[in-house]
Design a protein around this motif. Structure first.
Motif, PDB file in Angstrom:
ATOM      1  N   ARG A  38     -11.569   0.630   7.527  1.00 18.19           N
ATOM      2  CA  ARG A  38     -11.868  -0.063   6.273  1.00 18.19           C
ATOM      3  C   ARG A  38     -11.585  -1.560   6.342  1.00 18.19           C
ATOM      4  N   ARG A  39     -11.238  -2.039   7.513  1.00 14.11           N
ATOM      5  CA  ARG A  39     -10.952  -3.467   7.711  1.00 14.11           C
ATOM      6  C   ARG A  39      -9.956  -3.961   6.656  1.00 14.11           C
ATOM      7  N   CYS A  40      -8.886  -3.228   6.536  1.00 13.01           N
ATOM      8  CA  CYS A  40      -7.889  -3.541   5.515  1.00 13.01           C
ATOM      9  C   CYS A  40      -7.096  -4.793   5.838  1.00 13.01           C
ATOM     10  N   GLY A  41      -6.934  -5.084   7.110  1.00 13.96           N
ATOM     11  CA  GLY A  41      -6.043  -6.161   7.492  1.00 13.96           C
ATOM     12  C   GLY A  41      -4.605  -5.676   7.440  1.00 13.96           C
ATOM     13  N   GLY A  42      -3.698  -6.584   7.512  1.00 15.52           N
ATOM     14  CA  GLY A  42      -2.300  -6.186   7.478  1.00 15.52           C
ATOM     15  C   GLY A  42      -1.778  -5.843   8.860  1.00 15.52           C
ATOM     16  N   GLU A  43      -0.532  -5.440   8.891  1.00 13.90           N
ATOM     17  CA  GLU A  43       0.177  -5.189  10.140  1.00 13.90           C
ATOM     18  C   GLU A  43       0.133  -3.715  10.508  1.00 13.90           C
ATOM     19  N   PRO A  44      -0.301  -3.357  11.734  1.00 12.07           N
ATOM     20  CA  PRO A  44      -0.280  -1.939  12.131  1.00 12.07           C
ATOM     21  C   PRO A  44       1.140  -1.393  12.136  1.00 12.07           C
ATOM     22  N   LEU A  45       1.242  -0.133  11.807  1.00  9.06           N
ATOM     23  CA  LEU A  45       2.545   0.514  11.760  1.00  9.06           C
ATOM     24  C   LEU A  45       2.961   0.981  13.149  1.00  9.06           C
ATOM     25  N   ALA A  46       4.253   0.890  13.433  1.00  8.20           N
ATOM     26  CA  ALA A  46       4.782   1.330  14.719  1.00  8.20           C
ATOM     27  C   ALA A  46       4.860   2.848  14.759  1.00  8.20           C
ATOM     28  N   LEU A  47       4.601   3.425  15.929  1.00  9.68           N
ATOM     29  CA  LEU A  47       4.655   4.869  16.107  1.00  9.68           C
ATOM     30  C   LEU A  47       5.918   5.306  16.839  1.00  9.68           C
ATOM     31  N   SER A  48       6.784   4.362  17.145  1.00  9.68           N
ATOM     32  CA  SER A  48       8.036   4.691  17.825  1.00  9.68           C
ATOM     33  C   SER A  48       9.093   3.688  17.386  1.00  9.68           C
ATOM     34  N   GLY A  49      10.317   3.942  17.803  1.00 11.61           N
ATOM     35  CA  GLY A  49      11.429   3.070  17.431  1.00 11.61           C
ATOM     36  C   GLY A  49      12.268   3.693  16.330  1.00 11.61           C
ATOM     37  N   ARG A  50      13.402   3.079  16.060  1.00 13.69           N
ATOM     38  CA  ARG A  50      14.327   3.585  15.056  1.00 13.69           C
ATOM     39  C   ARG A  50      14.186   2.802  13.756  1.00 13.69           C
ATOM     40  N   ALA A  51      14.297   3.529  12.661  1.00 15.21           N
ATOM     41  CA  ALA A  51      14.255   2.878  11.362  1.00 15.21           C
ATOM     42  C   ALA A  51      15.540   2.097  11.148  1.00 15.21           C
ATOM     43  N   PRO A  52      15.448   0.846  10.678  1.00 14.12           N
ATOM     44  CA  PRO A  52      16.666   0.075  10.433  1.00 14.12           C
ATOM     45  C   PRO A  52      17.468   0.671   9.285  1.00 14.12           C
ATOM     46  N   THR A  53      18.765   0.706   9.439  1.00  8.57           N
ATOM     47  CA  THR A  53      19.627   1.268   8.396  1.00  8.57           C
ATOM     48  C   THR A  53      20.432   0.200   7.667  1.00  8.57           C
ATOM     49  N   ALA A  54      20.541  -0.973   8.249  1.00  4.66           N
ATOM     50  CA  ALA A  54      21.336  -2.029   7.620  1.00  4.66           C
ATOM     51  C   ALA A  54      20.582  -2.631   6.439  1.00  4.66           C
ATOM     52  N   PRO A  55      21.236  -2.809   5.291  1.00  6.69           N
ATOM     53  CA  PRO A  55      20.578  -3.445   4.148  1.00  6.69           C
ATOM     54  C   PRO A  55      20.456  -4.948   4.357  1.00  6.69           C
ATOM     55  N   ASP A  56      19.827  -5.601   3.419  1.00  9.39           N
ATOM     56  CA  ASP A  56      19.617  -7.041   3.484  1.00  9.39           C
ATOM     57  C   ASP A  56      20.458  -7.692   2.385  1.00  9.39           C
ATOM     58  N   PRO A  57      21.705  -8.080   2.679  1.00 12.98           N
ATOM     59  CA  PRO A  57      22.571  -8.599   1.616  1.00 12.98           C
ATOM     60  C   PRO A  57      22.066  -9.898   1.015  1.00 12.98           C
ATOM     61  N   ALA A  58      21.335 -10.696   1.782  1.00 16.48           N
ATOM     62  CA  ALA A  58      20.865 -11.977   1.265  1.00 16.48           C
ATOM     63  C   ALA A  58      19.895 -11.795   0.098  1.00 16.48           C
ATOM     64  N   LEU A  59      19.304 -10.617  -0.006  1.00 11.74           N
ATOM     65  CA  LEU A  59      18.326 -10.378  -1.057  1.00 11.74           C
ATOM     66  C   LEU A  59      18.941 -10.516  -2.444  1.00 11.74           C
ATOM     67  N   CYS A  60      20.228 -10.244  -2.586  1.00 17.12           N
ATOM     68  CA  CYS A  60      20.877 -10.263  -3.895  1.00 17.12           C
ATOM     69  C   CYS A  60      22.090 -11.191  -3.955  1.00 17.12           C
ATOM     70  N   ASP A  61      22.260 -12.048  -2.950  1.00 11.42           N
ATOM     71  CA  ASP A  61      23.396 -12.974  -2.962  1.00 11.42           C
ATOM     72  C   ASP A  61      23.367 -13.913  -4.155  1.00 11.42           C
TER      73      ASP A  61
END
Length: 420
Positions: free
Chosen positions: A235-258
């Motif tokens: 569909r020529r959506c564009g955007g970033e292809p999703l990874a099919l391997s690797g580990r999901a990050p578990t660390a939150p992003d504290p700067a988001l709410c500092d």
């Protein structure tokens, strides 16, 4: 003593070597029985061989069907144990990405099922893959969950949200991804694509352990990511292809709410921030609560602040869920009365364009307002304006913070559209 007489020994079947013989009846039975047994054995072997050939052919056909089903995106190694060798699989596959002129709400909907007698599940099994444009939020739309057993087991870019859920019979992976090029459906246009993959789990037993279930969860997640990439490419959506391997990050992003600092907002007391989350382009949440309220606080003391932003379908849902805030509340003695015993919060709304999509920000402050003897919450006009000014001060700080959601999501044209 040996019998004598003309032909007597031969008539009784005398064995020249032993002198003993069989009666005539047994001789004919033996002559008939041996070939019959041989024929029966041969027939049984033929049936067994023929059945085995048929079963092998059926199993090969089911394997070929599995290989091509759902555009070849299914995890064959995980699903082969479910294949029966005595019945054919049932495949139903449709969608506008397969037939562009078709009237279907789904881009792809694929179901493959088998009757029992497979080694993994004797009761039968079903696989389902569905991809569709998302115009409105639904119960099965994924949230950014960090709960054990629900988090998506693959790394996702900020533009995607996923979750994974497992019960006794199946494991389900769901993805919500952004399609910057847009997706068109009969009822409208959207930039959001939702993908769901359901895989059967082996029957419960000693051979099924946590590692095996994790393997199926990962297979479902990889399939969902593969389907999303496949749809986006066609569909020529564009955007970033999703990874099919690797580990999901578990660390939150504290700067988001500092930026949400009660002291900087002129609020005293001790406060505790809510759990930080990874940054997502679709939605963001920050919250903090006051913790030193052991004694009865003064009237209008702010006890909590929450901020939420959402774009696209999540933004529309956020706005619609709290539309009742726009209704003018009943008046009493120059103030405002809220009925019931729920905590009262004062909310300020803002509308913006974030990442090319309509988005909403909601700033909420919860003051300490004891109910009167009738269980009603009462505010004077001056008190209401004071709390609203506090909520707008939070909004101003939120919009200006470089690490907060609005700046990261490239929000523009922000206007306050609702508030006390």
């Amino acid at each position: 003593m040996k019998r004598s007489g003309t032909g007597r020994g031969r008539e009784w079947g005398t064995d020249p070597g032993t002198g003993w013989g069989n009666p005539p009846g047994e001789r004919w039975i033996t002559r008939l029985l041996v070939p019959s047994v041989a024929l029966a054995v041969l027939a049984a072997v033929t049936v067994i061989v023929r059945n085995q050939v048929l079963h092998d052919a059926q199993l090969a056909a089911n394997r070929a069907q599995l290989k091509r089903a759902c555009q070849g995106l299914l995890p064959q190694d995980r699903l082969r144990p479910f294949l029966p060798d005595r019945s054919a699989g049932r495949l139903v596959e449709y969608g506008t990405v397969l037939e562009p002129g078709q009237e279907s709400r789904a881009l792809l909907d694929c179901r493959l099922s088998w009757d029992g007698r497979g080694t993994a599940d004797p009761d039968g099994a079903e696989v389902r893959v569905r991809a569709e444009p998302l115009l409105r939020m639904r119960e099965d739309t994924p949230e950014d969950s960090a709960q054990e057993g629900r988090a998506f087991p693959l790394p996702l870019p900020p533009s995607a949200v996923g979750d994974s859920e497992t019960d006794e019979d199946e494991t389900v992976a769901t993805l919500l991804v952004t399609c910057p090029g847009g997706l068109v459906r009969r009822t409208g246009r959207t930039a959001e694509l939702q993908v769901m993959v359901s895989l059967p789990l082996p029957s419960r037993g000693p051979g099924r352990d946590r590692a095996e279930v994790r393997g199926y969860r990962l297979a479902a997640a990889r399939t969902a990511a593969s389907v999303a990439n496949w749809i986006a490419e066609r569909r020529r959506c564009g955007g970033e292809p999703l990874a099919l391997s690797g580990r999901a990050p578990t660390a939150p992003d504290p700067a988001l709410c500092d930026w949400l600092d009660p002291a900087a907002l002129g609020l005293g007391g001790s406060w505790q921030a809510g759990r930080d989350r990874p940054y997502r382009t679709r939605n963001g949440t920050c919250e903090t609560r006051r913790t030193d309220l052991e004694t009865t606080p003064e009237r209008l003391t702010i006890t909590s602040i929450s901020v939420r932003s959402a774009a696209g379908a999540k933004g529309r849902q956020l706005h619609e869920q709290h539309r009742w805030y726009t209704n003018p509340p009943p008046r009493k003695d120059g103030g405002t009365v809220w009925l019931g015993g729920d905590p009262l919060d004062i909310a300020v709304w803002a509308e913006a364009v974030c990442g090319g999509e309509r988005a909403y920000h909601r700033i909420s402050v919860v003051p300490e307002i004891p109910p009167d003897r009738n269980g009603q919450f009462f505010l004077t006009g001056a008190e209401r304006r004071r709390l609203a000014d506090g909520a707008r001060a939070v909004l101003t700080r939120y919009l200006a913070a470089g690490s907060a959601w609005p700046r990261r999501s490239h929000c523009r044209d922000t206007t306050v559209v609702e508030g006390p």
